[in-house]
Design a protein around this motif. Structure first.
Motif, PDB file in Angstrom:
ATOM      1  N   VAL A   1      52.388  42.759  40.576  1.00 59.38           N
ATOM      2  CA  VAL A   1      52.349  41.445  39.924  1.00 59.38           C
ATOM      3  C   VAL A   1      51.209  40.600  40.512  1.00 59.38           C
ATOM      4  O   VAL A   1      50.680  39.703  39.858  1.00 59.38           O
ATOM      5  N   LEU A   2      50.827  40.921  41.753  1.00 56.78           N
ATOM      6  CA  LEU A   2      49.705  40.229  42.392  1.00 56.78           C
ATOM      7  C   LEU A   2      48.388  40.781  41.842  1.00 56.78           C
ATOM      8  O   LEU A   2      48.341  41.895  41.322  1.00 56.78           O
ATOM      9  N   ASP A   3      47.327  40.016  42.031  1.00 60.55           N
ATOM     10  CA  ASP A   3      46.002  40.469  41.594  1.00 60.55           C
ATOM     11  C   ASP A   3      45.439  41.470  42.611  1.00 60.55           C
ATOM     12  O   ASP A   3      44.428  41.217  43.261  1.00 60.55           O
ATOM     13  N   ILE A   4      46.173  42.573  42.768  1.00 60.44           N
ATOM     14  CA  ILE A   4      45.758  43.653  43.667  1.00 60.44           C
ATOM     15  C   ILE A   4      45.934  44.946  42.887  1.00 60.44           C
ATOM     16  O   ILE A   4      46.983  45.157  42.284  1.00 60.44           O
ATOM     17  N   ASP A   5      44.926  45.780  42.866  1.00 61.13           N
ATOM     18  CA  ASP A   5      45.134  47.115  42.302  1.00 61.13           C
ATOM     19  C   ASP A   5      44.126  48.079  42.888  1.00 61.13           C
ATOM     20  O   ASP A   5      43.049  47.695  43.315  1.00 61.13           O
ATOM     21  N   GLY A   6      44.545  49.333  42.916  1.00 60.75           N
ATOM     22  CA  GLY A   6      43.723  50.355  43.547  1.00 60.75           C
ATOM     23  C   GLY A   6      43.366  51.469  42.590  1.00 60.75           C
ATOM     24  O   GLY A   6      43.827  51.501  41.444  1.00 60.75           O
TER      25      GLY A   6
ATOM     26  N   GLY B   1      46.676  39.268  37.559  1.00 65.13           N
ATOM     27  CA  GLY B   1      48.052  38.916  37.919  1.00 65.13           C
ATOM     28  C   GLY B   1      48.046  37.612  38.691  1.00 65.13           C
ATOM     29  O   GLY B   1      47.115  36.791  38.536  1.00 65.13           O
ATOM     30  N   VAL B   2      49.050  37.445  39.547  1.00 62.26           N
ATOM     31  CA  VAL B   2      49.143  36.192  40.322  1.00 62.26           C
ATOM     32  C   VAL B   2      47.926  36.116  41.268  1.00 62.26           C
ATOM     33  O   VAL B   2      47.668  37.052  42.033  1.00 62.26           O
ATOM     34  N   ALA B   3      47.182  35.032  41.166  1.00 65.00           N
ATOM     35  CA  ALA B   3      45.950  34.877  41.954  1.00 65.00           C
ATOM     36  C   ALA B   3      46.257  34.908  43.445  1.00 65.00           C
ATOM     37  O   ALA B   3      47.237  34.295  43.897  1.00 65.00           O
ATOM     38  N   LEU B   4      45.421  35.610  44.201  1.00 67.31           N
ATOM     39  CA  LEU B   4      45.670  35.717  45.642  1.00 67.31           C
ATOM     40  C   LEU B   4      45.476  34.373  46.330  1.00 67.31           C
ATOM     41  O   LEU B   4      46.063  34.109  47.381  1.00 67.31           O
TER      42      LEU B   4
ATOM     43  N   VAL C   1      45.222  35.300  37.264  1.00 71.27           N
ATOM     44  CA  VAL C   1      43.944  35.941  36.935  1.00 71.27           C
ATOM     45  C   VAL C   1      44.228  36.817  35.715  1.00 71.27           C
ATOM     46  O   VAL C   1      45.162  37.637  35.738  1.00 71.27           O
ATOM     47  N   GLU C   2      43.467  36.586  34.650  1.00 68.69           N
ATOM     48  CA  GLU C   2      43.698  37.270  33.369  1.00 68.69           C
ATOM     49  C   GLU C   2      43.968  38.779  33.554  1.00 68.69           C
ATOM     50  O   GLU C   2      43.136  39.499  34.104  1.00 68.69           O
ATOM     51  N   PRO C   3      45.123  39.267  33.101  1.00 72.48           N
ATOM     52  CA  PRO C   3      45.372  40.705  33.271  1.00 72.48           C
ATOM     53  C   PRO C   3      44.605  41.563  32.253  1.00 72.48           C
ATOM     54  O   PRO C   3      44.538  41.208  31.075  1.00 72.48           O
ATOM     55  N   VAL C   4      44.039  42.650  32.735  1.00 72.58           N
ATOM     56  CA  VAL C   4      43.403  43.652  31.859  1.00 72.58           C
ATOM     57  C   VAL C   4      43.774  45.035  32.410  1.00 72.58           C
ATOM     58  O   VAL C   4      44.094  45.164  33.593  1.00 72.58           O
TER      59      VAL C   4
END
Ligand SMILES: Cc1cc2nc3c(=O)[nH]c(=O)nc-3n(C[C@H](O)[C@H](O)[C@H](O)COP(=O)(O)OP(=O)(O)OC[C@H]3O[C@@H](n4cnc5c(N)ncnc54)[C@H](O)[C@@H]3O)c2cc1C
Length: 392
Positions: free
Chosen positions: A362-367, A337-340, A169-172
């Motif tokens: 690195v995963l597509d998880i952020d808080g 990041g890496v798509a879930l 997933v495109e990182p921003v």
């Protein structure tokens, strides 16, 4: 035969994974491979050097509020390892934690080195090998290992993730402050207003909390939260979008009542001399002048209905133009990041490459800010360790 696990990345997730894996599988050979000369560099600077290790989650009704990306997966993984287990994990290993009034959890020492020292001493005690100056560019380099775990953190560009061979997933960027080209506003730098709500007009993207006016624009928890919720929309608009601020932090109806009462009761006192809604007087002067021009210096009881309306409007729907992303040194994470969808939701193992696991940013998880990103690192790292242990 002794099984071998390589962990790429010696950050928060990498160490937490290594320690838990080695405790669950003492026979396993576990090696952390870190590109830099030093490990755990982000932990060192986290939380302004105090390391906000987790959050009590007391105020959280819906995980979407704090994890714009990854809330569903984390909700599931919290059944394996949540903030209470994280708290216990640290305390059982001798690190006293304290929760602040805002529910952020820190080591009692108020020093990130307490966490770093714990990780390093646990790694030594358990015989985890740590190799620094070891940058991995291809998974083929690690074909000798039975399991490979990727804990390389947030990557600013898609190119930096392609070697993993997963859907990306495109990182921003997320958690940044906003540049606002308004000299009168920025001359109020250092002013804190609490609580405000901020939103991107025409969208459902809104956040509330304290707001800090800085010499480049706006910062503080409300803005950081909005930058997280709107990370993708802001990136797509190249950080040029309108922003609406409700300085009063209450509804338009309430502010209409407050301004009406002040117009009646304020008498001959000047509008600029008494601030409504507990606003700092300097900010109120700026807002009143923006709404009324020279009439801001008139008495409260001289305000007509149209002018009262303008004051209500500036207090509840004050418009700015975001002129870019501004630097913020306290916290910054990557959205994307890496798509879930590319990983098994229980073990975080790649669906296409057995034996390859992912944990941390690195995963597509952020808080949002408040210890939620480290909690995501602890939870995902634990899930991987348990997933590997379940096979051995
Ligand atoms: C200034 C700052 C303050 C923060 N404060 C907080 C806070 O108080 N609370 C909170 O919850 N979150 C905070 N965060 C966010 C938090 O630090 C991250 O979410 C967390 O560190 C992610 O952990 P990670 O292990 O996934 O990644 P990282 O901690 O970034 O670790 C990744 C590691 O992998 C290494 N690496 C990368 N690529 C390779 C490669 N190809 N080969 C070998 N090694 C590689 C990197 O050098 C790095 O050491 C903060 C972030 C910043 C920038």
């Amino acid at each position: 035969m002794i099984k071998r696990t390589a962990i790429i990345g010696g950050g928060a997730a990498g160490f937490f994974l290594a320690i838990n894996l080695k405790e669950l599988c003492p026979q396993m050979e576990v090696t952390i491979l870190e590109r830099a000369q030093r490990v755990l560099r982000k932990v060192e600077v986290s939380g302004g050097g105090r390391c906000n290790v987790t959050n009590t989650f007391e105020d959280i009704r819906d995980l979407r509020e704090v994890y714009p990306r990854g809330h569903r997966l984390l909700g599931r993984l919290f059944r394996q390892f949540d903030h209470r287990q994280a708290w216990q994990w640290f305390e059982q290993r001798g690190v006293r934690l304290v929760a602040q009034q805002d529910h952020c959890v820190f080591p009692q020492s108020q020093d990130a080195h307490t966490i770093i020292n714990l990780f390093l001493s646990e790694a030594r005690r358990l015989g985890i090998m740590v190799k620094t100056g070891c940058s991995i560019a291809s998974l083929d380099e690690l074909s000798d290992y039975d399991y490979v775990c990727v804990t390389t953190g947030g990557q600013p560009r898609r190119d930096g993730l392609l070697w993993l061979g997963q859907d990306i997933v495109e990182p921003v960027p997320s958690l940044f402050t906003l540049s606002i080209a308004d000299e009168k506003l920025t001359s109020l730098m250092g002013t804190v207003v609490e609580p405000v709500s901020v939103m991107i007009p025409g969208t459902k993207l809104r956040a509330s909390g304290p707001l800090l006016i800085t010499h480049w624009g706006m910062s503080g928890p409300a803005i950081l939260r909005l930058s997280s919720y709107a990370a993708r929309q802001l990136a797509e608009a190249q950080y040029q979008l309108p922003l609406m601020v409700n300085w009063a932090g209450v509804t338009e109806t309430e502010v209409t009542e407050i301004v009406g009462t002040m117009s009646k009761d304020g008498g001959q006192r000047l509008i600029t001399s008494i601030a409504p809604c507990g606003l700092p007087l300097r900010l109120w002067n700026y807002l009143a002048e923006k709404a009324l021009g020279q009439r801001a210096h008139a008495p409260w009881n001289s305000l007509n209905a149209k002018e009262q309306r303008r004051l209500v409007n500036i207090l509840t729907a004050d418009e700015y133009h975001i002129a870019g992303r501004a630097p913020h040194r306290d916290e910054f994470v990557t959205c994307g990041g890496v798509a879930l969808s590319a990983v098994n939701p229980n073990t975080l193992e790649s669906r296409t490459r057995p034996g390859l696991f992912f944990a941390g940013e690195v995963l597509d998880i952020d808080g949002v800010t408040g210890g939620f990103n480290f909690q995501a690192a602890w939870t995902t790292a634990y899930a991987v360790a348990a997933g590997i242990a379940g096979r051995n």
